[in-house]
Design an enzyme around this catalytic site. Structure first.
Site, mmCIF file in Angstrom:
data_model
loop_
_atom_site.group_PDB
_atom_site.id
_atom_site.type_symbol
_atom_site.label_atom_id
_atom_site.label_comp_id
_atom_site.label_asym_id
_atom_site.label_seq_id
_atom_site.Cartn_x
_atom_site.Cartn_y
_atom_site.Cartn_z
ATOM 1 N N ARG A 140 -8.335 -3.207 8.963
ATOM 2 C CA ARG A 140 -6.921 -2.801 9.055
ATOM 3 C C ARG A 140 -6.386 -2.882 10.486
ATOM 4 O O ARG A 140 -5.608 -2.036 10.936
ATOM 5 C CB ARG A 140 -6.703 -1.383 8.489
ATOM 6 C CG ARG A 140 -7.149 -1.206 7.060
ATOM 7 C CD ARG A 140 -6.401 -2.108 6.077
ATOM 8 N NE ARG A 140 -7.024 -2.002 4.778
ATOM 9 C CZ ARG A 140 -7.954 -2.874 4.335
ATOM 10 N NH1 ARG A 140 -8.314 -3.921 5.060
ATOM 11 N NH2 ARG A 140 -8.494 -2.715 3.153
ATOM 12 N N SER B 110 -3.402 2.982 -0.365
ATOM 13 C CA SER B 110 -4.377 3.966 0.116
ATOM 14 C C SER B 110 -3.777 4.713 1.296
ATOM 15 O O SER B 110 -3.342 4.097 2.264
ATOM 16 C CB SER B 110 -5.657 3.273 0.584
ATOM 17 O OG SER B 110 -6.244 2.616 -0.496
ATOM 18 N N GLU C 135 -3.933 5.496 6.918
ATOM 19 C CA GLU C 135 -3.753 4.035 6.906
ATOM 20 C C GLU C 135 -2.253 3.719 6.883
ATOM 21 O O GLU C 135 -1.801 2.744 7.470
ATOM 22 C CB GLU C 135 -4.444 3.429 5.671
ATOM 23 C CG GLU C 135 -4.267 1.928 5.581
ATOM 24 C CD GLU C 135 -5.145 1.267 4.531
ATOM 25 O OE1 GLU C 135 -6.272 1.745 4.296
ATOM 26 O OE2 GLU C 135 -4.692 0.271 3.946
HETATM 27 C C1 LIG Z 1 0.268 -0.051 -4.755
HETATM 28 C C2 LIG Z 1 -0.228 -0.536 -3.417
HETATM 29 C C3 LIG Z 1 -1.479 -1.121 -3.324
HETATM 30 C C4 LIG Z 1 -1.960 -1.569 -2.086
HETATM 31 N N1 LIG Z 1 -3.192 -2.137 -2.034
HETATM 32 C C5 LIG Z 1 -3.664 -2.560 -0.841
HETATM 33 C C6 LIG Z 1 -4.965 -3.154 -0.755
HETATM 34 O O1 LIG Z 1 -5.666 -3.325 -1.738
HETATM 35 N N2 LIG Z 1 -5.402 -3.547 0.466
HETATM 36 C C7 LIG Z 1 -4.645 -3.395 1.598
HETATM 37 O O2 LIG Z 1 -5.097 -3.781 2.679
HETATM 38 N N3 LIG Z 1 -3.409 -2.842 1.534
HETATM 39 C C8 LIG Z 1 -2.910 -2.425 0.359
HETATM 40 N N4 LIG Z 1 -1.664 -1.863 0.296
HETATM 41 C C9 LIG Z 1 -0.884 -1.674 1.545
HETATM 42 C C10 LIG Z 1 0.050 -2.841 1.902
HETATM 43 O O3 LIG Z 1 0.475 -3.529 0.745
HETATM 44 C C11 LIG Z 1 -0.606 -3.829 2.861
HETATM 45 O O4 LIG Z 1 -0.989 -3.211 4.069
HETATM 46 C C12 LIG Z 1 0.345 -4.988 3.186
HETATM 47 O O5 LIG Z 1 -0.362 -5.974 3.851
HETATM 48 C C13 LIG Z 1 1.536 -4.577 4.045
HETATM 49 O O6 LIG Z 1 2.448 -5.663 4.059
HETATM 50 P P1 LIG Z 1 4.013 -5.407 4.181
HETATM 51 O O7 LIG Z 1 4.687 -6.720 4.231
HETATM 52 O O8 LIG Z 1 4.477 -4.482 3.148
HETATM 53 O O9 LIG Z 1 4.064 -4.721 5.606
HETATM 54 P P2 LIG Z 1 5.025 -3.522 6.064
HETATM 55 O O10 LIG Z 1 4.637 -2.282 5.343
HETATM 56 O O11 LIG Z 1 6.435 -3.947 5.983
HETATM 57 O O12 LIG Z 1 4.600 -3.394 7.585
HETATM 58 C C14 LIG Z 1 3.301 -2.987 7.931
HETATM 59 C C15 LIG Z 1 3.132 -3.202 9.440
HETATM 60 O O13 LIG Z 1 3.152 -4.595 9.693
HETATM 61 C C16 LIG Z 1 4.157 -4.908 10.649
HETATM 62 N N5 LIG Z 1 4.735 -6.193 10.257
HETATM 63 C C17 LIG Z 1 5.173 -6.560 9.025
HETATM 64 N N6 LIG Z 1 5.596 -7.838 9.054
HETATM 65 C C18 LIG Z 1 5.430 -8.280 10.328
HETATM 66 C C19 LIG Z 1 5.693 -9.507 10.997
HETATM 67 N N7 LIG Z 1 6.218 -10.564 10.366
HETATM 68 N N8 LIG Z 1 5.398 -9.594 12.317
HETATM 69 C C20 LIG Z 1 4.863 -8.534 12.991
HETATM 70 N N9 LIG Z 1 4.601 -7.350 12.409
HETATM 71 C C21 LIG Z 1 4.879 -7.227 11.089
HETATM 72 C C22 LIG Z 1 5.163 -3.773 10.579
HETATM 73 O O14 LIG Z 1 5.829 -3.601 11.818
HETATM 74 C C23 LIG Z 1 4.271 -2.587 10.261
HETATM 75 O O15 LIG Z 1 3.732 -2.063 11.453
HETATM 76 C C24 LIG Z 1 -1.157 -1.418 -0.927
HETATM 77 C C25 LIG Z 1 0.117 -0.843 -1.035
HETATM 78 C C26 LIG Z 1 0.585 -0.405 -2.264
HETATM 79 C C27 LIG Z 1 1.952 0.187 -2.355
#
Ligand SMILES: Cc1cc2nc3c(=O)[nH]c(=O)nc-3n(C[C@H](O)[C@H](O)[C@H](O)COP(=O)(O)OP(=O)(O)OC[C@H]3O[C@@H](n4cnc5c(N)ncnc54)[C@H](O)[C@@H]3O)c2cc1C
Length: 300
Positions: free
Chosen positions: A175, A225, A295
């Protein structure tokens, strides 16, 4: 007006822009207050110009993807929220690579990989984030992580220049990536995959999705998580052993289906989630001596 220049850039690129809008509906937690400006860029140039203008004019800005790993303040955010999501989300094949705009969802990328009979991303099917967010977090599941499949990415550096970074320089670990806590903005991500069989890929993806549906409270808003996996333990097991399954603060609850998830049972506030996570940390530490680390990322 303070945001005239930002409106001008959005207008120039025909990018969507919203003023004084609640961000809750753009987040998987359905939590977050009204933000001054939310803009949804549709090209790398648009992102670069928005970021450059914010930096030049000292306007606070926030970069998000699909907001599936964040808990955003109920007070909203002052400044400019740049949502790199579906409006900047093309995916193209080059040999065995898939080159994806940062806003492409993992769902779209995985489906594309399956259709193209490219294997490697099966583990990621069902992670609801964007390519940019997934790389930032080094998202992973079921024994796989972004580290295994990312080849390079293009990003905007701190001075506004577009640069390329190879995977070996991304410091990808649990992470964490070279982007964590930095001012770099991921623009596109290249996934290096291997030729496979479409049916087998589909089968694995469906199995992964079934496991998620069976084990995770997908029927409720959450940010996945809540805590990182502590070395040698499972957060969900520690939370359950502390008797916290179903524990509720306001509208936030430790899921009865999966103790590793704090869910929004309806109208949970930012403060409810902060309080419940603090309570969990305190009780788990008292019972097991293990200090859990969030996380989910808190943004206020
Ligand atoms: C139901 C559910 C299940 C999930 N299962 C998992 C799993 O199995 N494994 C896992 O690892 N995660 C899981 N997650 C968490 C999440 O989906 C992941 O961490 C995902 O990768 C986050 O992507 P996002 O686009 O939503 O990022 P965001 O939540 O929008 O941002 C997360 C971080 O990334 C940064 N960021 C986003 N885009 C960029 C960019 N283009 N450039 C620079 N920084 C950026 C943001 O500033 C922030 O700090 C889950 C979430 C949910 C709701």
């Amino acid at each position: 007006m303070k945001y005239d220049s930002i409106s001008g850039i959005a207008g120039k690129y025909s990018a969507k822009i919203l003023y004084d809008e609640s961000i809750a509906e753009y987040t998987s937690f359905r939590i977050g207050g009204r933000c001054d400006v939310i803009v949804m860029p549709n090209s790398a140039e648009c992102i670069a110009e928005l970021v450059s203008e914010c930096r030049k004019s000292r306007i606070r800005y926030y970069i998000f993807g699909k907001c599936t790993n964040v808990l955003i303040s109920g007070e909203g955010l002052r400044g400019v929220v740049i949502l790199i999501d579906g409006d900047y989300s093309s995916v193209r094949r080059d040999g065995n690579d898939l080159i994806c705009d940062a806003g492409a969802s993992l769902a779209k990328i995985c489906n594309e990989a399956r259709k193209e009979s490219l294997s490697g991303l099966e583990f990621a099917y069902g992670i609801p984030g964007s390519a940019g967010g997934a790389l930032y977090m080094n998202a992973g599941a079921y024994g796989g992580e972004m580290k295994d499949v990312v080849s390079w990415c293009d990003y905007l550096d701190e001075s506004g220049e577009v640069k390329r970074m190879n995977a070996e320089d991304m410091m990808l670990s649990y992470r964490h990536s070279a982007f964590t806590g930095s001012d770099k903005v991921i623009l596109s991500v290249c996934f290096r995959l291997t030729p496979g069989d479409e049916n087998k890929i589909a089968e694995l993806m469906n199995e992964t999705m079934k496991k998620r549906r069976d084990k995770q409270p997908l029927e409720y808003p959450s940010a996945g998580s809540t805590f990182k996996r502590p070395d040698g333990y499972f957060a969900a097991k520690l939370i359950e052993d502390s008797g916290l399954k179903g524990y509720t603060v306001g509208g936030a609850q430790v899921s009865e289906k999966h103790s590793g998830f704090v869910i929004n049972k309806g109208n949970a506030s930012f403060d409810d989630v902060i309080k419940i996570t603090e309570d969990i940390k305190e009780k788990v530490f008292a019972d097991s001596g293990v200090m859990l680390e969030r996380e989910i990322l808190i943004v206020e």
